[in-house]
Design a protein around this motif. Structure first.
Motif, PDB file in Angstrom:
ATOM      1  N   ALA A 137      33.371  32.861  52.666  1.00 33.15           N
ATOM      2  CA  ALA A 137      33.375  32.999  51.223  1.00 33.15           C
ATOM      3  C   ALA A 137      33.421  34.453  50.409  1.00 33.15           C
ATOM      4  O   ALA A 137      32.843  35.389  51.136  1.00 33.15           O
ATOM      5  N   GLY A 138      33.808  34.226  49.333  1.00 34.78           N
ATOM      6  CA  GLY A 138      33.782  35.771  48.623  1.00 34.78           C
ATOM      7  C   GLY A 138      32.443  36.589  48.335  1.00 34.78           C
ATOM      8  O   GLY A 138      31.526  36.076  48.224  1.00 34.78           O
ATOM      9  N   GLY A 139      32.943  37.694  48.379  1.00 39.99           N
ATOM     10  CA  GLY A 139      31.413  38.729  48.440  1.00 39.99           C
ATOM     11  C   GLY A 139      31.815  39.534  47.125  1.00 39.99           C
ATOM     12  O   GLY A 139      32.631  39.642  46.687  1.00 39.99           O
ATOM     13  N   PHE A 140      30.661  40.406  46.784  1.00 42.48           N
ATOM     14  CA  PHE A 140      30.810  41.512  45.812  1.00 42.48           C
ATOM     15  C   PHE A 140      30.481  42.786  46.326  1.00 42.48           C
ATOM     16  O   PHE A 140      30.164  43.584  45.370  1.00 42.48           O
ATOM     17  N   LEU A 141      30.328  43.282  47.353  1.00 36.75           N
ATOM     18  CA  LEU A 141      30.235  44.312  48.004  1.00 36.75           C
ATOM     19  C   LEU A 141      31.561  44.983  48.202  1.00 36.75           C
ATOM     20  O   LEU A 141      32.657  44.407  48.103  1.00 36.75           O
ATOM     21  N   ALA A 142      31.363  46.293  48.540  1.00 36.27           N
ATOM     22  CA  ALA A 142      32.956  47.029  48.396  1.00 36.27           C
ATOM     23  C   ALA A 142      33.774  46.599  49.536  1.00 36.27           C
ATOM     24  O   ALA A 142      35.216  47.192  49.596  1.00 36.27           O
ATOM     25  N   ASP A 143      33.322  45.933  50.540  1.00 34.86           N
ATOM     26  CA  ASP A 143      34.342  45.417  51.803  1.00 34.86           C
ATOM     27  C   ASP A 143      35.080  44.434  51.116  1.00 34.86           C
ATOM     28  O   ASP A 143      35.790  44.051  51.839  1.00 34.86           O
ATOM     29  N   SER A 144      34.857  43.820  50.189  1.00 34.41           N
ATOM     30  CA  SER A 144      35.829  42.734  49.526  1.00 34.41           C
ATOM     31  C   SER A 144      36.729  43.126  48.597  1.00 34.41           C
ATOM     32  O   SER A 144      37.489  42.348  47.908  1.00 34.41           O
ATOM     33  N   ALA A 145      36.892  44.462  48.480  1.00 35.29           N
ATOM     34  CA  ALA A 145      38.119  45.043  47.657  1.00 35.29           C
ATOM     35  C   ALA A 145      38.624  46.164  48.494  1.00 35.29           C
ATOM     36  O   ALA A 145      38.633  46.296  49.780  1.00 35.29           O
ATOM     37  N   SER A 146      39.823  46.334  47.908  1.00 41.62           N
ATOM     38  CA  SER A 146      40.898  47.330  48.644  1.00 41.62           C
ATOM     39  C   SER A 146      40.750  48.739  48.263  1.00 41.62           C
ATOM     40  O   SER A 146      40.417  49.322  47.379  1.00 41.62           O
ATOM     41  N   ASN A 147      41.100  49.546  49.337  1.00 43.53           N
ATOM     42  CA  ASN A 147      41.128  50.931  49.182  1.00 43.53           C
ATOM     43  C   ASN A 147      42.661  51.442  49.092  1.00 43.53           C
ATOM     44  O   ASN A 147      42.948  52.664  49.437  1.00 43.53           O
ATOM     45  N   GLU A 148      43.672  50.656  48.848  1.00 45.86           N
ATOM     46  CA  GLU A 148      44.971  51.155  48.705  1.00 45.86           C
ATOM     47  C   GLU A 148      45.121  51.100  47.100  1.00 45.86           C
ATOM     48  O   GLU A 148      44.815  50.229  46.187  1.00 45.86           O
ATOM     49  N   PHE A 149      45.600  52.432  46.649  1.00 42.03           N
ATOM     50  CA  PHE A 149      45.956  52.583  45.276  1.00 42.03           C
ATOM     51  C   PHE A 149      47.256  52.949  44.894  1.00 42.03           C
ATOM     52  O   PHE A 149      47.626  54.258  45.398  1.00 42.03           O
ATOM     53  N   ALA A 150      48.085  52.236  44.406  1.00 43.14           N
ATOM     54  CA  ALA A 150      49.287  52.606  43.939  1.00 43.14           C
ATOM     55  C   ALA A 150      49.869  51.910  42.656  1.00 43.14           C
ATOM     56  O   ALA A 150      50.903  51.255  42.993  1.00 43.14           O
ATOM     57  N   PRO A 151      49.127  51.414  41.553  1.00 45.24           N
ATOM     58  CA  PRO A 151      48.030  51.999  41.323  1.00 45.24           C
ATOM     59  C   PRO A 151      46.630  51.289  42.048  1.00 45.24           C
ATOM     60  O   PRO A 151      45.680  51.930  42.262  1.00 45.24           O
ATOM     61  N   GLY A 152      46.795  50.199  42.434  1.00 44.86           N
ATOM     62  CA  GLY A 152      45.644  49.375  42.602  1.00 44.86           C
ATOM     63  C   GLY A 152      45.499  47.749  42.270  1.00 44.86           C
ATOM     64  O   GLY A 152      46.350  47.368  41.396  1.00 44.86           O
ATOM     65  N   TRP A 153      44.701  47.150  42.694  1.00 45.74           N
ATOM     66  CA  TRP A 153      44.563  45.713  42.303  1.00 45.74           C
ATOM     67  C   TRP A 153      43.105  45.440  41.755  1.00 45.74           C
ATOM     68  O   TRP A 153      42.586  45.135  40.593  1.00 45.74           O
ATOM     69  N   ASP A 154      41.897  45.877  42.518  1.00 48.91           N
ATOM     70  CA  ASP A 154      40.542  45.933  42.415  1.00 48.91           C
ATOM     71  C   ASP A 154      40.069  47.216  41.502  1.00 48.91           C
ATOM     72  O   ASP A 154      39.542  47.309  40.632  1.00 48.91           O
ATOM     73  N   VAL A 155      40.786  48.258  41.873  1.00 49.04           N
ATOM     74  CA  VAL A 155      40.232  49.650  41.168  1.00 49.04           C
ATOM     75  C   VAL A 155      41.242  50.586  41.557  1.00 49.04           C
ATOM     76  O   VAL A 155      42.163  50.453  42.307  1.00 49.04           O
ATOM     77  N   SER A 156      41.387  51.808  40.792  1.00 50.55           N
ATOM     78  CA  SER A 156      42.324  52.736  40.952  1.00 50.55           C
ATOM     79  C   SER A 156      41.577  54.135  40.971  1.00 50.55           C
ATOM     80  O   SER A 156      40.350  53.853  41.359  1.00 50.55           O
ATOM     81  N   TYR A 157      42.445  55.233  40.934  1.00 51.00           N
ATOM     82  CA  TYR A 157      41.539  56.280  40.946  1.00 51.00           C
ATOM     83  C   TYR A 157      42.031  57.485  40.150  1.00 51.00           C
ATOM     84  O   TYR A 157      43.159  57.456  39.713  1.00 51.00           O
ATOM     85  N   ASP A 158      41.391  58.305  39.510  1.00 51.08           N
ATOM     86  CA  ASP A 158      41.695  59.497  38.652  1.00 51.08           C
ATOM     87  C   ASP A 158      41.036  60.903  39.283  1.00 51.08           C
ATOM     88  O   ASP A 158      40.392  60.862  40.316  1.00 51.08           O
ATOM     89  N   GLU A 159      41.168  62.045  38.561  1.00 52.27           N
ATOM     90  CA  GLU A 159      40.821  63.459  38.954  1.00 52.27           C
ATOM     91  C   GLU A 159      40.211  63.873  37.877  1.00 52.27           C
ATOM     92  O   GLU A 159      40.532  63.956  36.945  1.00 52.27           O
ATOM     93  N   GLN A 160      38.838  64.847  38.329  1.00 54.13           N
ATOM     94  CA  GLN A 160      38.401  65.666  37.168  1.00 54.13           C
ATOM     95  C   GLN A 160      38.093  66.645  37.994  1.00 54.13           C
ATOM     96  O   GLN A 160      37.087  66.901  39.176  1.00 54.13           O
ATOM     97  N   ASP A 161      38.451  68.126  37.682  1.00 49.76           N
ATOM     98  CA  ASP A 161      37.977  69.258  38.333  1.00 49.76           C
ATOM     99  C   ASP A 161      38.289  69.417  39.844  1.00 49.76           C
ATOM    100  O   ASP A 161      37.487  69.614  40.419  1.00 49.76           O
ATOM    101  N   GLY A 162      39.241  68.648  40.135  1.00 52.30           N
ATOM    102  CA  GLY A 162      39.630  68.549  41.679  1.00 52.30           C
ATOM    103  C   GLY A 162      39.064  67.482  42.349  1.00 52.30           C
ATOM    104  O   GLY A 162      39.274  67.315  43.833  1.00 52.30           O
ATOM    105  N   THR A 163      38.095  66.440  41.786  1.00 53.14           N
ATOM    106  CA  THR A 163      37.324  65.443  42.389  1.00 53.14           C
ATOM    107  C   THR A 163      37.953  64.309  42.091  1.00 53.14           C
ATOM    108  O   THR A 163      38.154  63.951  40.844  1.00 53.14           O
ATOM    109  N   TYR A 164      38.398  63.339  43.118  1.00 49.05           N
ATOM    110  CA  TYR A 164      38.962  62.205  42.892  1.00 49.05           C
ATOM    111  C   TYR A 164      37.769  60.946  42.518  1.00 49.05           C
ATOM    112  O   TYR A 164      36.892  61.158  43.229  1.00 49.05           O
TER     113      TYR A 164
END
Length: 815
Positions: free
Chosen positions: A549-576
């Motif tokens: 059954a579904g979970g709420f920890l980070a392995d239940s989401a995706s690390n693929e971003f283009a932009p993403g489904w669960d989360v995306s990413y941005d950058e500040q001062d060279g840090t994603y």
């Protein structure tokens, strides 16, 4: 201690009396609740006689768990293990999350006077997401255990949250809509360790982890708990949360477009904020977020919405913006067929694209084209273009001067429709989807702790399947490698990501940043270190699936971003950093492109590649015909046929003027946002396990390898289009046969068509595409046993156009 002990023993007394006594008696646990408290406590802590560890309730119990309760260690407390694990309990009611919180606290009260190993350096109070998991779902895979992460996943929905005590998870589907899902986070005293194997177990190890810092809990904190080195116990705890959703404002700011002067982009719905503070034992929230605080933990997540997606309003006005003209090369360079005109800096098909930089966009596109030429170097694709604003924005809902909304894809003929969207200059409605990200932390005796990062994101259509499972399976054989199956993206889970949380989130009470640029292991899932003597006993990943059954920890989401489904990413001062503000506006805009690109982000999501047939993007995990929906014009359709999960209909073979072809949905016309307003998008959740998704991948791979070659034998590079996919169960819980009908499409000669039976242009399935096809073939694979994941036999037959039927079957065994 007295109050916590009294209340915790009351929980045990009540549950034992409610039917649990004979269950625990099987393990020699038979406490006398009429005995004095000291004697009762001793009986719960004393070692038990040997018991049957093959019993399903304790089959993955820690081997050194020998008592009903174990001070400081829930995983070695048999009572807690039985109640918190996802085992069948045959109708017996488990304790609530609040009662489990109390039992957890009691275990740490029991051990508060025991010596706690304190490593060099200070201990840090932090809020973490945590769950008790069975053996195969833990980082060390030795026994059931607590698993922790600094990232929690919650999801929007239209129905109230419901926790399933039987499966120890939040239900995703209410029968008539998605439920909101929540996350449990707790307050822990933690130590900071490097990622060396002797210090911590990590679910998804990544290169460089040995030099990164990870958070590992030492003990749970709650009112009355004592922190080593402090003279007095904790007097008060308050949980706080802050959430931010500013996608709509970013669309305006980054694209440079404008809104009417009567709208204020600094207020809702352009910027939505939630600020919550709740003392222990209370509940609270605002219009967006709810927080229920226990004593050492709380449950947090979104409130139900009237609709998954709604027109964004500011007072009585529709939130809207002026669509800029298309920015791209001249039409003679745009290509042909279905992708004609898709080369642009600010358009993706008929959505507005908000690129964060043209140079990075060109570079990212080049990497994508070279990915399968140099897979060793470019798989997975390097992250080169952060999403400073929603990548894709719906512009197909025009706001008229009188306030009406015209759905352009439902009203304009081919040519005029595309020309209007290219020209821009009209006002497009914006939409509110409830997606945000934020943080939850605690204030302990007036001092704030470090926070957990909490995502409020899109629904999970496959709540019983995980990225982690698919990733583990892809690593069992070279031929199963993700790059062979997925033309776009792959199954890497978010727990393998090493970005930091949203660096723009500040504590609204103090103004201080909630996260730092050094917090690059927040998404990792951790648990206790593995003793060196146990290294040889670790089962390989992928040999057992992790949960049902579904979970709420980070392995239940995706690390693929283009932009993403669960989360995306941005950058500040060279840090994603992770954030939701790069996700589509609204999220169904992302879902359409994700699903049509073989479920790019994430892999454990509906794959609608065969619904749309985008050139060069074959299906990775086939969905069946009934899941995509039978079009009324198709051989199996009917005038009252209902669309599939996304409000669209699947493809079907169709002759036109004596030419064989396929009728399919038009990705340029398809509007998941409109479908959401009509309640046809997200009309179901799929009760598909990781095993079922793997069986479908294996079935497709076996068929593609067996049939005559078209482009490649790899599913990721084949030229075949799966037009039909069906399954036979024969009263078995899993399919015994899968049958695919495939062909090679001619994407350069696509023609717009309208349905012959659907009468309304606004109805699902009216606007369609037709294209000629060749090399039509049928392939069937068979599984020897219902539990097998790999088929044993494939047979196939080619279509003979002269007789209008398939020829003789040819058979191939799978070894």
């Amino acid at each position: 201690m007295t109050d916590i002990e009294t209340r915790a023993l009351d929980v045990l007394r009540k549950r034992f009396a409610a039917g649990w006594a004979p269950v625990f008696a099987r393990f020699g646990i038979a406490p006398d609740f009429n005995a004095p408290v000291a004697a009762l406590r001793d009986s719960l802590l004393q070692p038990l006689a040997p018991f049957n560890r093959d019993d399903p309730l304790v089959s993955d119990l820690a081997s050194d768990a020998h008592a009903a309760l174990c001070a400081n260690d829930p995983a070695k407390s048999i009572v807690y293990h039985v109640w918190a694990g996802a085992h069948p309990t045959h109708g017996l009611e488990r304790p609530s999350l609040e009662e489990l919180d109390l039992v957890e606290n009691y275990l740490y009260v029991l051990g508060e006077h025991e010596p706690v190993p304190v490593p060099d350096g200070s201990l840090v109070p932090m809020v973490l997401a945590y769950a008790y998991r069975h053996r195969a779902a833990t980082p060390h895979r030795l026994h059931a255990d607590m698993v922790y992460s600094r990232v929690a996943i919650t999801r929007v929905g239209t129905r109230e949250a419901r926790f399933s005590a039987t499966e120890q998870s939040w239900e995703s589907w209410a029968g008539d809509g998605f439920r909101v899902t929540r996350a449990r986070v707790g307050l822990f005293l933690c130590r900071i360790v490097d990622g060396a194997a002797g210090n911590v177990s990590i679910l998804d190890n990544v290169d460089g982890d040995a030099q990164r810092n990870f958070v590992l809990p030492v003990r749970k904190l709650f009112e009355g708990a004592r922190i080593p080195g402090f003279a007095s116990a904790i007097r008060s705890i308050r949980f706080r949360g802050y959430f931010l959703g500013d996608k709509l404002k970013r669309v305006i700011d980054v694209s440079g477009t404008s809104v009417p002067g009567t709208l204020d982009v600094t207020r809702a719905p352009f910027v939505n904020e939630a600020r919550v503070e709740v003392p222990v034992g209370a509940s609270g929230g605002d219009a967006y977020i709810e927080l229920n605080a226990f004593e050492g933990a709380c449950v947090v997540g979104p409130r139900p919405r009237a609709q998954l997606v709604s027109v964004a309003m500011q007072e009585e006005q529709i939130a809207r913006f002026t669509v800029p003209p298309r920015d791209g090369p001249p039409s003679l360079l745009r290509g042909h067929g279905i992708d004609a005109g898709n080369l642009s800096f600010n358009r993706h098909y008929t959505s507005m694209q908000v690129p964060s930089g043209k140079t990075r966009l060109v570079l990212e596109t080049a990497f994508a084209q070279l990915e399968h030429v140099f897979p060793g170097a470019l798989y997975p694709l390097p992250k080169v273009r952060p999403r400073v604003a929603p990548e894709y924005v719906n512009i197909r809902h025009r706001v008229e001067p009188d306030g009406r909304i015209t759905v352009l894809g439902n009203t304009l003929p081919a040519g005029e429709y595309e020309a209007l969207l290219d020209a821009g200059g009209f006002e497009a409605a914006m939409f509110d989807d409830g997606v945000m990200d934020g943080a939850v932390w605690a204030v302990v005796d007036g001092v704030p702790t470090s926070a957990a990062f909490v995502l409020v994101t899109a629904p999970d259509f496959f709540p019983r399947a995980d990225e982690e499972d698919l990733q583990a399976w892809s690593q069992t054989l070279p031929s199963r490698a993700a790059l062979h199956q997925f033309k776009e993206g792959g199954p890497t889970p978010l727990s393998a990501g090493r970005f930091v949380p949203n660096l723009l989130l500040n504590d609204p009470w103090s103004g201080e940043p909630l996260f730092a640029s050094t917090d690059n292991t927040v998404a990792a899932l951790v648990s206790r270190a593995v003793p060196s003597a146990a290294d040889g006993r670790l089962p390989p990943k992928g040999t057992a699936f992790r949960r049902r059954a579904g979970g709420f920890l980070a392995d239940s989401a995706s690390n693929e971003f283009a932009p993403g489904w669960d989360v995306s990413y941005d950058e500040q001062d060279g840090t994603y950093y992770y954030t939701t503000h790069g996700l589509g506006s609204p999220f169904p805009e992302d879902v359409k492109f994700c699903a049509s690109a073989n479920a790019y982000w994430p892999a454990a999501a509906p794959d609608a590649a065969r619904t749309f047939e985008r050139p060069g993007i074959p299906s990775a995990i086939p969905m069946l015909d009934d899941e995509l929906g039978f079009h009324p014009d198709s051989p199996y359709g009917a005038p009252d046929a209902q669309p599939g999960w996304d409000g669209e209909f699947g493809p079907f073979f169709q002759m036109r003027e004596g030419v064989a072809g396929v009728n399919s949905a038009d990705i340029r016309r398809s509007d998941y946002v409109y479908n959401a307003t009509q309640l046809t998008f997200a009309s179901r959740v799929f009760d598909l396990s990781s095993e079922e998704l793997i069986r479908r991948m294996e079935a497709l791979r076996a068929c593609i390898e067996a049939i005559p070659k078209a482009g490649s034998e790899m599913p990721a590079l084949t030229q075949y289009w799966i037009v039909s996919a069906t399954a036979v169960w024969n009263a078995e819980p899993r399919a015994t046969h899968y049958t695919f009908q495939l062909c090679v499409p001619d994407n350069d000669h696509v023609q717009p068509v309208v349905s012959s039976t659907v009468s309304s242009a606004a109805a699902p399935g009216y606007w369609r595409l037709w294209r000629p096809v060749s090399k039509r073939i049928k392939a069937e694979c068979q599984f020897e046993r219902p539990d097998d994941l790999v088929p044993c036999v494939v047979r196939y037959a080619s279509y003979d156009e002269t007789i209008g039927a398939y020829g003789d079957w040819q058979e191939r065994e799978i070894r």
